[in-house]
Design a protein around this motif. Structure first.
Motif, PDB file in Angstrom:
ATOM      1  N   LEU A   1      -3.100  -3.099 -20.476  1.00 55.16           N
ATOM      2  CA  LEU A   1      -1.928  -3.764 -19.913  1.00 55.16           C
ATOM      3  C   LEU A   1      -2.339  -4.514 -18.641  1.00 55.16           C
ATOM      4  O   LEU A   1      -2.961  -3.942 -17.749  1.00 55.16           O
ATOM      5  CB  LEU A   1      -0.842  -2.735 -19.588  1.00 55.16           C
ATOM      6  CG  LEU A   1       0.553  -3.259 -19.233  1.00 55.16           C
ATOM      7  CD1 LEU A   1       1.602  -2.181 -19.527  1.00 55.16           C
ATOM      8  CD2 LEU A   1       0.660  -3.670 -17.769  1.00 55.16           C
ATOM      9  N   ALA A   2      -1.984  -5.782 -18.562  1.00 60.59           N
ATOM     10  CA  ALA A   2      -2.322  -6.595 -17.399  1.00 60.59           C
ATOM     11  C   ALA A   2      -1.119  -6.690 -16.461  1.00 60.59           C
ATOM     12  O   ALA A   2      -0.037  -7.104 -16.874  1.00 60.59           O
ATOM     13  CB  ALA A   2      -2.748  -7.997 -17.841  1.00 60.59           C
ATOM     14  N   MET A   3      -1.333  -6.286 -15.208  1.00 58.84           N
ATOM     15  CA  MET A   3      -0.285  -6.404 -14.192  1.00 58.84           C
ATOM     16  C   MET A   3      -0.629  -7.543 -13.253  1.00 58.84           C
ATOM     17  O   MET A   3      -1.742  -7.605 -12.724  1.00 58.84           O
ATOM     18  CB  MET A   3      -0.152  -5.109 -13.385  1.00 58.84           C
ATOM     19  CG  MET A   3       0.487  -3.954 -14.125  1.00 58.84           C
ATOM     20  SD  MET A   3       0.673  -2.511 -13.023  1.00 58.84           S
ATOM     21  CE  MET A   3       1.884  -3.110 -11.848  1.00 58.84           C
ATOM     22  N   MET A   4       0.313  -8.446 -13.070  1.00 58.86           N
ATOM     23  CA  MET A   4       0.179  -9.495 -12.068  1.00 58.86           C
ATOM     24  C   MET A   4       1.146  -9.130 -10.944  1.00 58.86           C
ATOM     25  O   MET A   4       2.362  -9.134 -11.131  1.00 58.86           O
ATOM     26  CB  MET A   4       0.518 -10.863 -12.653  1.00 58.86           C
ATOM     27  CG  MET A   4       0.167 -12.032 -11.719  1.00 58.86           C
ATOM     28  SD  MET A   4       1.353 -12.276 -10.377  1.00 58.86           S
ATOM     29  CE  MET A   4       2.724 -12.996 -11.266  1.00 58.86           C
ATOM     30  N   ILE A   5       0.598  -8.748  -9.783  1.00 57.36           N
ATOM     31  CA  ILE A   5       1.415  -8.293  -8.662  1.00 57.36           C
ATOM     32  C   ILE A   5       1.380  -9.355  -7.571  1.00 57.36           C
ATOM     33  O   ILE A   5       0.321  -9.680  -7.039  1.00 57.36           O
ATOM     34  CB  ILE A   5       0.904  -6.948  -8.111  1.00 57.36           C
ATOM     35  CG1 ILE A   5       0.908  -5.879  -9.215  1.00 57.36           C
ATOM     36  CG2 ILE A   5       1.768  -6.494  -6.934  1.00 57.36           C
ATOM     37  CD1 ILE A   5       0.242  -4.582  -8.810  1.00 57.36           C
ATOM     38  N   ARG A   6       2.543  -9.895  -7.250  1.00 58.00           N
ATOM     39  CA  ARG A   6       2.635 -10.955  -6.246  1.00 58.00           C
ATOM     40  C   ARG A   6       3.342 -10.436  -5.003  1.00 58.00           C
ATOM     41  O   ARG A   6       4.460  -9.926  -5.072  1.00 58.00           O
ATOM     42  CB  ARG A   6       3.389 -12.161  -6.794  1.00 58.00           C
ATOM     43  CG  ARG A   6       3.507 -13.317  -5.786  1.00 58.00           C
ATOM     44  CD  ARG A   6       4.372 -14.425  -6.312  1.00 58.00           C
ATOM     45  NE  ARG A   6       3.859 -14.957  -7.573  1.00 58.00           N
ATOM     46  CZ  ARG A   6       4.544 -15.770  -8.372  1.00 58.00           C
ATOM     47  NH1 ARG A   6       5.782 -16.123  -8.041  1.00 58.00           N
ATOM     48  NH2 ARG A   6       4.018 -16.216  -9.486  1.00 58.00           N
ATOM     49  N   LEU A   7       2.670 -10.554  -3.879  1.00 55.36           N
ATOM     50  CA  LEU A   7       3.250 -10.176  -2.596  1.00 55.36           C
ATOM     51  C   LEU A   7       4.030 -11.370  -2.055  1.00 55.36           C
ATOM     52  O   LEU A   7       3.556 -12.500  -2.110  1.00 55.36           O
ATOM     53  CB  LEU A   7       2.122  -9.806  -1.634  1.00 55.36           C
ATOM     54  CG  LEU A   7       2.477  -9.101  -0.338  1.00 55.36           C
ATOM     55  CD1 LEU A   7       2.939  -7.684  -0.627  1.00 55.36           C
ATOM     56  CD2 LEU A   7       1.265  -9.081   0.586  1.00 55.36           C
ATOM     57  N   GLY A   8       5.237 -11.124  -1.561  1.00 55.20           N
ATOM     58  CA  GLY A   8       6.008 -12.255  -1.066  1.00 55.20           C
ATOM     59  C   GLY A   8       7.186 -11.849  -0.217  1.00 55.20           C
ATOM     60  O   GLY A   8       7.491 -10.653  -0.064  1.00 55.20           O
ATOM     61  N   LEU A   9       7.849 -12.834   0.348  1.00 60.04           N
ATOM     62  CA  LEU A   9       9.063 -12.610   1.116  1.00 60.04           C
ATOM     63  C   LEU A   9      10.251 -12.526   0.171  1.00 60.04           C
ATOM     64  O   LEU A   9      10.267 -13.135  -0.902  1.00 60.04           O
ATOM     65  CB  LEU A   9       9.273 -13.744   2.124  1.00 60.04           C
ATOM     66  CG  LEU A   9       8.161 -13.904   3.163  1.00 60.04           C
ATOM     67  CD1 LEU A   9       8.462 -15.093   4.069  1.00 60.04           C
ATOM     68  CD2 LEU A   9       7.983 -12.641   3.983  1.00 60.04           C
TER      69      LEU A   9
ATOM     70  N   ARG B   1       0.834  -1.204   0.000  1.00 64.08           N
ATOM     71  CA  ARG B   1       0.000   0.000   0.000  1.00 64.08           C
ATOM     72  C   ARG B   1       0.866   1.249   0.000  1.00 64.08           C
ATOM     73  O   ARG B   1       0.519   2.274   0.582  1.00 64.08           O
ATOM     74  CB  ARG B   1      -0.933  -0.011   1.218  1.00 64.08           C
ATOM     75  CG  ARG B   1      -1.905  -1.182   1.216  1.00 64.08           C
ATOM     76  CD  ARG B   1      -2.815  -1.146   2.420  1.00 64.08           C
ATOM     77  NE  ARG B   1      -3.671   0.039   2.424  1.00 64.08           N
ATOM     78  CZ  ARG B   1      -4.499   0.353   3.425  1.00 64.08           C
ATOM     79  NH1 ARG B   1      -4.571  -0.434   4.480  1.00 64.08           N
ATOM     80  NH2 ARG B   1      -5.243   1.437   3.359  1.00 64.08           N
ATOM     81  N   TYR B   2       1.997   1.140  -0.694  1.00 66.75           N
ATOM     82  CA  TYR B   2       2.948   2.240  -0.718  1.00 66.75           C
ATOM     83  C   TYR B   2       3.720   2.153  -2.029  1.00 66.75           C
ATOM     84  O   TYR B   2       4.383   1.154  -2.292  1.00 66.75           O
ATOM     85  CB  TYR B   2       3.896   2.138   0.477  1.00 66.75           C
ATOM     86  CG  TYR B   2       4.884   3.266   0.623  1.00 66.75           C
ATOM     87  CD1 TYR B   2       4.454   4.551   0.898  1.00 66.75           C
ATOM     88  CD2 TYR B   2       6.250   3.024   0.508  1.00 66.75           C
ATOM     89  CE1 TYR B   2       5.367   5.595   1.056  1.00 66.75           C
ATOM     90  CE2 TYR B   2       7.176   4.049   0.676  1.00 66.75           C
ATOM     91  CZ  TYR B   2       6.732   5.337   0.953  1.00 66.75           C
ATOM     92  OH  TYR B   2       7.638   6.360   1.108  1.00 66.75           O
ATOM     93  N   ILE B   3       3.612   3.132  -2.857  1.00 64.50           N
ATOM     94  CA  ILE B   3       4.269   3.234  -4.160  1.00 64.50           C
ATOM     95  C   ILE B   3       3.605   2.337  -5.195  1.00 64.50           C
ATOM     96  O   ILE B   3       3.131   2.806  -6.228  1.00 64.50           O
ATOM     97  CB  ILE B   3       5.791   2.951  -4.088  1.00 64.50           C
ATOM     98  CG1 ILE B   3       6.468   3.991  -3.197  1.00 64.50           C
ATOM     99  CG2 ILE B   3       6.408   2.951  -5.483  1.00 64.50           C
ATOM    100  CD1 ILE B   3       7.967   3.785  -3.028  1.00 64.50           C
TER     101      ILE B   3
ATOM    102  N   GLN C   1       0.109   3.235  -6.248  1.00 61.23           N
ATOM    103  CA  GLN C   1       0.072   4.385  -7.148  1.00 61.23           C
ATOM    104  C   GLN C   1       0.469   3.991  -8.572  1.00 61.23           C
ATOM    105  O   GLN C   1      -0.089   4.491  -9.552  1.00 61.23           O
ATOM    106  CB  GLN C   1       1.010   5.484  -6.635  1.00 61.23           C
ATOM    107  CG  GLN C   1       0.588   6.064  -5.294  1.00 61.23           C
ATOM    108  CD  GLN C   1      -0.810   6.659  -5.342  1.00 61.23           C
ATOM    109  OE1 GLN C   1      -1.134   7.419  -6.255  1.00 61.23           O
ATOM    110  NE2 GLN C   1      -1.640   6.295  -4.374  1.00 61.23           N
ATOM    111  N   VAL C   2       1.436   3.086  -8.675  1.00 64.06           N
ATOM    112  CA  VAL C   2       1.844   2.580  -9.988  1.00 64.06           C
ATOM    113  C   VAL C   2       0.680   1.864 -10.662  1.00 64.06           C
ATOM    114  O   VAL C   2       0.385   2.087 -11.838  1.00 64.06           O
ATOM    115  CB  VAL C   2       3.057   1.638  -9.861  1.00 64.06           C
ATOM    116  CG1 VAL C   2       3.352   0.952 -11.197  1.00 64.06           C
ATOM    117  CG2 VAL C   2       4.280   2.401  -9.376  1.00 64.06           C
ATOM    118  N   ALA C   3      -0.005   1.005  -9.917  1.00 64.15           N
ATOM    119  CA  ALA C   3      -1.131   0.257 -10.480  1.00 64.15           C
ATOM    120  C   ALA C   3      -2.245   1.187 -10.948  1.00 64.15           C
ATOM    121  O   ALA C   3      -2.838   0.983 -12.020  1.00 64.15           O
ATOM    122  CB  ALA C   3      -1.661  -0.736  -9.445  1.00 64.15           C
ATOM    123  N   LEU C   4      -2.537   2.231 -10.166  1.00 64.98           N
ATOM    124  CA  LEU C   4      -3.565   3.193 -10.562  1.00 64.98           C
ATOM    125  C   LEU C   4      -3.165   3.941 -11.825  1.00 64.98           C
ATOM    126  O   LEU C   4      -3.983   4.151 -12.734  1.00 64.98           O
ATOM    127  CB  LEU C   4      -3.811   4.181  -9.413  1.00 64.98           C
ATOM    128  CG  LEU C   4      -4.558   3.626  -8.193  1.00 64.98           C
ATOM    129  CD1 LEU C   4      -4.477   4.616  -7.034  1.00 64.98           C
ATOM    130  CD2 LEU C   4      -6.010   3.333  -8.550  1.00 64.98           C
TER     131      LEU C   4
END
Length: 302
Positions: free
Chosen positions: A120-128, A103-105, A108-111
């Motif tokens: 354009l399709a973005m696949m954003i994966r949260l991980g360690l 929820r930081y940077i 804003q990029v995704a928006l």
């Protein structure tokens, strides 16, 4: 050597059993056995060790498995890229991010990308971090945006530093230590801690206390959930080391405070990671430019 042989070999290594691998592919077990035997003959080395419980890769097999995963992931990416050209879509990009940027940077990029490149399709994966680097190196991700812990990175990766992230020891304002003007490090040994469950976080805790010849705390909760970390801080019972931006609103509101302890703040680079000598999808270009722009305005620059 054929791609199907690599797929067969990967399935066997990941299941550890020829019967389960044959079911997963699917293929008959005799055909799978022949495929693996032909691959070993082609490589002129034994790839699997057979035992009563199944099979395990030999040292050569482990190395081939690493290469095979990269090759198969690249083939999948090629197919996807060509499909996007054929269908005239805006393309796609797979980016892995550290939890601190959810929820930081990156939001804003995704928006911004949704407005400027609606196809354009973005696949954003949260991980360690360690998991993201492995997935990037093996081709399951195109990019990784993360803070950089003090660990060695694969030589196959390029690193572009976009700014810095400041982390500090914090506590809820109700915590007894948050009320003090100066806190000796020895006072923190018996405190309850909650930290992100990654090796570099444990290294920080160890170094922080070892630097003052103190034992490390015994009451430490480790988790990969930032929500849980924030919740335990909010309980007023736990200390933590977190990026300042995650609790900035609470600090401004006075509900969370920095614990005034020597060497309780650390700065680390935040960087964009990509694979060296591997072409990025065309869709990655606007994402990278947006990421650079928002990082410059949001992150401290050295």
């Amino acid at each position: 050597m054929e791609l199907r042989q690599l797929r067969h070999f990967v399935a066997v290594v990941e299941t550890g059993n020829l019967t389960r691998a044959a079911s997963r592919i699917p293929i008959s077990q005799p055909a799978l056995t022949r495929s693996i035997r032909n691959l070993e003959q082609r490589m002129r080395v034994e790839l699997l060790e057979r035992n009563p419980r199944g099979v395990t890769p030999t040292a050569a097999g482990v190395q081939l498995y690493k290469h095979a995963k990269i090759v198969l992931n690249e083939c999948s990416r090629i197919t996807s890229d060509m499909s996007e050209f054929r269908l005239a879509t805006g393309g796609s990009v797979r980016i892995g991010i550290a939890a601190m940027f959810a929820r930081y940077i990156i939001d804003q990029v995704a928006l911004e990308i949704a407005d400027s490149h609606p196809k354009l399709a973005m696949m954003i994966r949260l991980g360690l971090f360690e998991d993201l680097v492995r997935d990037l190196d093996e081709g399951r991700l195109d990019l990784v945006f993360s803070n950089l812990p003090p660990v060695s990175l694969p030589s196959s990766l390029d690193v572009e530093v976009l700014g810095q992230v400041e982390s500090t020891v914090v506590a809820n304002s109700r915590h007894p230590l948050a009320r003090l003007k100066k806190v000796p490090r020895a006072e923190l040994v018996d405190a309850k801690w909650v930290v992100i469950d990654q090796p570099h976080a444990q290294d920080f805790i160890d170094t922080f206390f070892a630097g003052a010849n103190l034992p490390k705390p015994t009451h430490v909760v480790r988790t990969n959930s930032l929500s849980l970390i924030q919740g335990l801080i909010g309980s007023g019972q736990f200390l933590s080391v977190v990026p300042v931006h995650i609790v900035a609103d609470q600090i401004d509101a006075g509900t969370v405070r920095r614990v005034p302890v020597a060497e309780g703040t650390v700065r680390r680079d935040a960087a964009l990671l990509s694979r060296r000598d591997v072409p990025l999808p065309v869709a990655a270009e606007p994402v990278i430019e947006s990421l650079r722009r928002h990082a410059r305005t949001s992150l401290p620059q050295d």
